[in-house]
Write a protein that holds these residues in place. Structure first.
Motif, PDB file in Angstrom:
ATOM      1  N   TYR A  68      61.197  10.008  21.913  1.00 17.69           N
ATOM      2  CA  TYR A  68      60.573  11.046  22.715  1.00 17.69           C
ATOM      3  C   TYR A  68      61.361  12.355  22.697  1.00 17.69           C
ATOM      4  O   TYR A  68      61.191  13.192  23.583  1.00 17.69           O
ATOM      5  N   THR A  71      59.100  15.544  22.782  1.00 21.24           N
ATOM      6  CA  THR A  71      58.477  15.717  24.092  1.00 21.24           C
ATOM      7  C   THR A  71      59.504  16.203  25.106  1.00 21.24           C
ATOM      8  O   THR A  71      59.237  17.117  25.891  1.00 21.24           O
ATOM      9  N   TYR A 139      48.705  17.020  21.998  1.00 17.27           N
ATOM     10  CA  TYR A 139      49.383  16.005  22.797  1.00 17.27           C
ATOM     11  C   TYR A 139      48.331  15.191  23.538  1.00 17.27           C
ATOM     12  O   TYR A 139      47.292  15.709  23.959  1.00 17.27           O
ATOM     13  N   SER A 140      48.610  13.912  23.718  1.00 15.27           N
ATOM     14  CA  SER A 140      47.704  13.054  24.479  1.00 15.27           C
ATOM     15  C   SER A 140      47.850  13.362  25.972  1.00 15.27           C
ATOM     16  O   SER A 140      48.834  13.971  26.396  1.00 15.27           O
ATOM     17  N   ILE A 141      46.884  12.900  26.744  1.00 16.88           N
ATOM     18  CA  ILE A 141      46.932  13.065  28.200  1.00 16.88           C
ATOM     19  C   ILE A 141      48.213  12.428  28.737  1.00 16.88           C
ATOM     20  O   ILE A 141      48.902  13.004  29.584  1.00 16.88           O
ATOM     21  N   LYS A 142      48.537  11.267  28.223  1.00 11.96           N
ATOM     22  CA  LYS A 142      49.729  10.547  28.672  1.00 11.96           C
ATOM     23  C   LYS A 142      50.999  11.348  28.375  1.00 11.96           C
ATOM     24  O   LYS A 142      51.894  11.462  29.222  1.00 11.96           O
ATOM     25  N   THR A 143      51.091  11.924  27.184  1.00 14.05           N
ATOM     26  CA  THR A 143      52.262  12.710  26.811  1.00 14.05           C
ATOM     27  C   THR A 143      52.361  13.961  27.679  1.00 14.05           C
ATOM     28  O   THR A 143      53.442  14.317  28.152  1.00 14.05           O
ATOM     29  N   SER A 145      51.223  14.310  30.625  1.00 17.67           N
ATOM     30  CA  SER A 145      51.630  13.830  31.938  1.00 17.67           C
ATOM     31  C   SER A 145      53.153  13.706  32.016  1.00 17.67           C
ATOM     32  O   SER A 145      53.769  14.118  32.995  1.00 17.67           O
ATOM     33  N   GLY A 146      53.746  13.192  30.958  1.00 13.13           N
ATOM     34  CA  GLY A 146      55.207  13.076  30.915  1.00 13.13           C
ATOM     35  C   GLY A 146      55.897  14.419  30.841  1.00 13.13           C
ATOM     36  O   GLY A 146      56.894  14.659  31.528  1.00 13.13           O
ATOM     37  N   GLU A 152      48.474  11.354  35.168  1.00 16.11           N
ATOM     38  CA  GLU A 152      47.497  11.592  34.105  1.00 16.11           C
ATOM     39  C   GLU A 152      46.202  12.187  34.649  1.00 16.11           C
ATOM     40  O   GLU A 152      45.601  13.061  34.023  1.00 16.11           O
ATOM     41  N   ASN A 153      45.753  11.714  35.809  1.00 20.82           N
ATOM     42  CA  ASN A 153      44.514  12.259  36.386  1.00 20.82           C
ATOM     43  C   ASN A 153      44.664  13.734  36.752  1.00 20.82           C
ATOM     44  O   ASN A 153      43.690  14.492  36.678  1.00 20.82           O
ATOM     45  N   LYS A 156      44.104  15.656  33.610  1.00 19.02           N
ATOM     46  CA  LYS A 156      42.660  15.744  33.342  1.00 19.02           C
ATOM     47  C   LYS A 156      42.016  16.812  34.222  1.00 19.02           C
ATOM     48  O   LYS A 156      41.155  17.573  33.758  1.00 19.02           O
TER      49      LYS A 156
END
Length: 179
Positions: A68, A71, A139-143, A145-146, A152-153, A156
């Motif tokens: 990571y 990130t 980047y993904s939602i999860k990434t 979020s980190g 994560e919500n 979004k």
């Protein structure tokens, strides 16, 4: 390639200055581009890169998972960029030079770039960060979020509200053109 990068990160965590320098060189373009998307001028972006590199060097030992690194570094760059924005007290308008030198990897058509980037610049910082990380860096939602250290919500929600504000901006611009 990925295994080599993780080896460099592990060496850097153990205090190897050469390994850290190689990592910074590998990620320099992305770090600079991220800083520039926030601060909108070359001098401040270079300051952000320098400060983020320094902070990363000081705290590399705190990185728990070498996978990571990118990130983790992006999070530092965003924090440093926000600090610069807060220090100068205002957001500087994007220059024509910036608009003409957009990264090739952006997936918007060239006719929409100036208007879209101006609209993104006007978004609240949280919305802007989510939009940039999601659409410019994939980047993904999860990434995200980190990176943003939020649920994560919430990411979004920021993406949804940011897109809604962008739609309003485009709608009002369209109305001005046709009205």
């Amino acid at each position: 390639m990925e295994m080599e990068a993780q080896r460099l990160v592990k060496k850097a965590i153990k205090g190897n200055k050469t390994a850290f320098e190689k990592l910074v060189q590998q990620h320099y373009e992305r770090v600079y581009r991220t800083a520039y998307l926030y601060v909108h001028n070359e001098e401040d972006a270079l300051d952000v890169v320098q400060e983020a590199t320094y902070q990363a060097y000081k705290s590399i030992h705190s990185l728990k998972n070498p996978a990571y690194f990118a990130t983790w570094l992006t999070r530092i760059v965003i924090r440093c960029s926000v600090d610069v924005i807060k220090k100068r007290g205002k957001v500087v308008a994007m220059s024509d030079e910036f608009l003409s030198n957009l990264p090739d990897e952006s997936n918007v058509d060239s006719e929409g770039d100036p208007q879209l980037l101006h609209a993104i610049q006007q978004l609240r910082l949280n919305y802007r960060t989510a939009i940039i990380l999601f659409y410019y860096y994939d980047y993904s939602i999860k990434t995200i979020s980190g990176v943003m250290e939020i649920p994560e919500n919430t990411v979004k929600t920021y993406l949804s509200r940011g897109k809604a504000e962008l739609r309003k901006t485009y709608k009002s611009e369209e109305d001005k053109c046709h009205g």
